[in-house]
Scaffold this motif. Structure first.
Motif, PDB file in Angstrom:
ATOM      1  N   ILE A  79     -15.274  -6.317  -0.349  1.00 25.36           N
ATOM      2  CA  ILE A  79     -14.208  -6.728   0.563  1.00 25.36           C
ATOM      3  C   ILE A  79     -14.412  -8.135   1.116  1.00 25.36           C
ATOM      4  O   ILE A  79     -13.453  -8.842   1.436  1.00 25.36           O
ATOM      5  N   ASP A  80     -15.653  -8.597   1.219  1.00 29.22           N
ATOM      6  CA  ASP A  80     -15.915  -9.939   1.749  1.00 29.22           C
ATOM      7  C   ASP A  80     -15.408 -11.030   0.816  1.00 29.22           C
ATOM      8  O   ASP A  80     -15.263 -12.184   1.237  1.00 29.22           O
ATOM      9  N   ILE A  87      -5.811  -7.554   0.576  1.00 29.87           N
ATOM     10  CA  ILE A  87      -6.160  -6.466   1.485  1.00 29.87           C
ATOM     11  C   ILE A  87      -4.919  -5.913   2.160  1.00 29.87           C
ATOM     12  O   ILE A  87      -4.776  -4.700   2.349  1.00 29.87           O
ATOM     13  N   ASN A  88      -3.957  -6.784   2.497  1.00 26.84           N
ATOM     14  CA  ASN A  88      -2.704  -6.326   3.116  1.00 26.84           C
ATOM     15  C   ASN A  88      -1.911  -5.443   2.149  1.00 26.84           C
ATOM     16  O   ASN A  88      -1.286  -4.459   2.559  1.00 26.84           O
ATOM     17  N   GLN A  89      -1.932  -5.813   0.862  1.00 27.57           N
ATOM     18  CA  GLN A  89      -1.255  -4.971  -0.138  1.00 27.57           C
ATOM     19  C   GLN A  89      -1.886  -3.589  -0.198  1.00 27.57           C
ATOM     20  O   GLN A  89      -1.182  -2.574  -0.285  1.00 27.57           O
ATOM     21  N   GLU A  91      -3.574  -2.083   2.190  1.00 29.82           N
ATOM     22  CA  GLU A  91      -3.262  -1.358   3.427  1.00 29.82           C
ATOM     23  C   GLU A  91      -1.843  -0.807   3.402  1.00 29.82           C
ATOM     24  O   GLU A  91      -1.573   0.272   3.939  1.00 29.82           O
ATOM     25  N   SER A  92      -0.928  -1.554   2.765  1.00 34.87           N
ATOM     26  CA  SER A  92       0.454  -1.083   2.639  1.00 34.87           C
ATOM     27  C   SER A  92       0.516   0.165   1.771  1.00 34.87           C
ATOM     28  O   SER A  92       1.208   1.142   2.088  1.00 34.87           O
ATOM     29  N   ILE A  93      -0.208   0.149   0.642  1.00 38.64           N
ATOM     30  CA  ILE A  93      -0.275   1.329  -0.222  1.00 38.64           C
ATOM     31  C   ILE A  93      -0.887   2.504   0.526  1.00 38.64           C
ATOM     32  O   ILE A  93      -0.431   3.645   0.416  1.00 38.64           O
ATOM     33  N   LYS A  94      -1.918   2.218   1.318  1.00 32.99           N
ATOM     34  CA  LYS A  94      -2.601   3.270   2.079  1.00 32.99           C
ATOM     35  C   LYS A  94      -1.651   3.985   3.027  1.00 32.99           C
ATOM     36  O   LYS A  94      -1.710   5.211   3.190  1.00 32.99           O
ATOM     37  N   SER A  95      -0.740   3.243   3.673  1.00 32.35           N
ATOM     38  CA  SER A  95       0.179   3.854   4.639  1.00 32.35           C
ATOM     39  C   SER A  95       1.410   4.468   3.974  1.00 32.35           C
ATOM     40  O   SER A  95       1.890   5.520   4.389  1.00 32.35           O
ATOM     41  N   ARG A  96       1.908   3.817   2.893  1.00 36.53           N
ATOM     42  CA  ARG A  96       3.133   4.304   2.258  1.00 36.53           C
ATOM     43  C   ARG A  96       2.882   5.359   1.197  1.00 36.53           C
ATOM     44  O   ARG A  96       3.655   6.294   1.029  1.00 36.53           O
ATOM     45  N   ARG A  97       1.800   5.197   0.420  1.00 34.87           N
ATOM     46  CA  ARG A  97       1.520   6.085  -0.702  1.00 34.87           C
ATOM     47  C   ARG A  97       0.074   6.566  -0.610  1.00 34.87           C
ATOM     48  O   ARG A  97      -0.782   6.125  -1.397  1.00 34.87           O
TER      49      ARG A  97
END
Length: 286
Positions: A79-80, A87-89, A91-97
């Motif tokens: 991640i570093d 990372i934002n993409q 996180e978006s997948i994590k919340s939506r799918r």
């Protein structure tokens, strides 16, 4: 040969092929290594069963057990070095799918295959709404002979399903004995590709008829099943596995894979015969 690296190992689905090569890595006096690099697929894959389920190893582990080393990595290990937009993409997948995040991003094993044909099923108690009708698919050495019991609740658009048996290498006399044990005199709708076997079972006293088949009958039967809520009994272990893995051959095709379908085919025979037969309900022998 002392080292075998198999990349995209999830694409190798034949365990026998794997073992043939695995057993050939056997040079003495030097370390022999087999490296499997993969993205986890469904839990029906032999790699999951062989290296995780059978060895009691939890998916996602980093450990050594016996002669096997498990290394599980995700984007979090790097991640570093990842951009903020990436990372934002994620996180978006994590919340939506969340299921996609768990499988594709974190490398989790799927309980069911992607693109499964049936999503309209749940596990629940088998209900005797009306008289049961049984479906049967025949096999022998490679494929099992199967028997399923189904009960159609047309008012509420539900089909209750109970797996009765799923066994290989059954003789005609063994099929007769099992059918008699489970069905008594109820109707059995069987694979019409085996007319001789059906005739022999009829002669032995079973109430068994050939399934209705023809061009497009497979996809039509699938559509019939998709139009109802399927309630699968908890005891139907093999049927549940099939439902989790029965997919279309290609994403945009109307042709299902010819695998994970032996109990599903039996169910399709029984349901198709009842819903398409104008005399349904009038063909029981007592």
């Amino acid at each position: 040969m002392t080292t075998w690296v198999l990349d995209e190992a999830e694409e190798l689905t034949d365990e026998e092929t794997f073992e043939k090569i695995d057993f050939s890595i056997r040079t003495i006096g030097i370390q022999n290594r087999v490296l499997l690099v993969l993205n986890p697929a469904t839990k029906e894959h032999f790699i999951y069963k062989k290296f995780f389920e059978d060895k009691g190893v939890q998916a996602g582990s980093n450990l050594i057990k016996g002669d096997t080393t498990y290394i599980h990595t995700t984007y979090l290990d790097n991640i570093d070095n990842l951009s903020e937009s990436f990372i934002n993409q994620i996180e978006s997948i994590k919340s939506r799918r969340p299921e996609k995040y768990k499988h594709q991003i974190l490398g989790g094993w799927l309980d069911k295959a992607e693109g499964v044909i049936f999503t309209n099923w749940t596990i629940g108690k088998y209900e005797q709404v009306s008289k049961s009708v049984f479906g049967q698919d025949f096999g022998f050495s490679n494929d099992p002979t199967t028997l399923v019991e189904c009960n159609i609740d047309t008012s509420n658009k539900r089909i209750y399903v109970n797996e009765r048996f799923c066994l290989q290498a059954l003789t005609t006399s063994q099929i007769y004995a099992l059918n008699k044990q489970h069905c008594l005199h109820s109707l059995i709708v069987a694979d019409s590709a085996e007319p001789r076997l059906i005739s022999e079972l009829q002669s032995a006293g079973l109430n068994i008829v050939p399934a209705i088949k023809g061009q497009g009958s497979v996809t039509y039967g699938i559509a019939l099943l998709q139009d109802y809520d399927l309630i699968i009994s908890p005891e139907s272990i093999n049927l549940i596995k099939e439902l989790n893995n029965y997919c279309w051959l290609e994403k945009k095709s109307n042709t299902p894979i010819d695998n994970h379908n032996h109990l599903i085919d039996a169910l399709r025979y029984a349901v198709g015969y009842q819903l398409e037969n104008p005399n349904k309900g009038n063909y029981f022998i007592y």
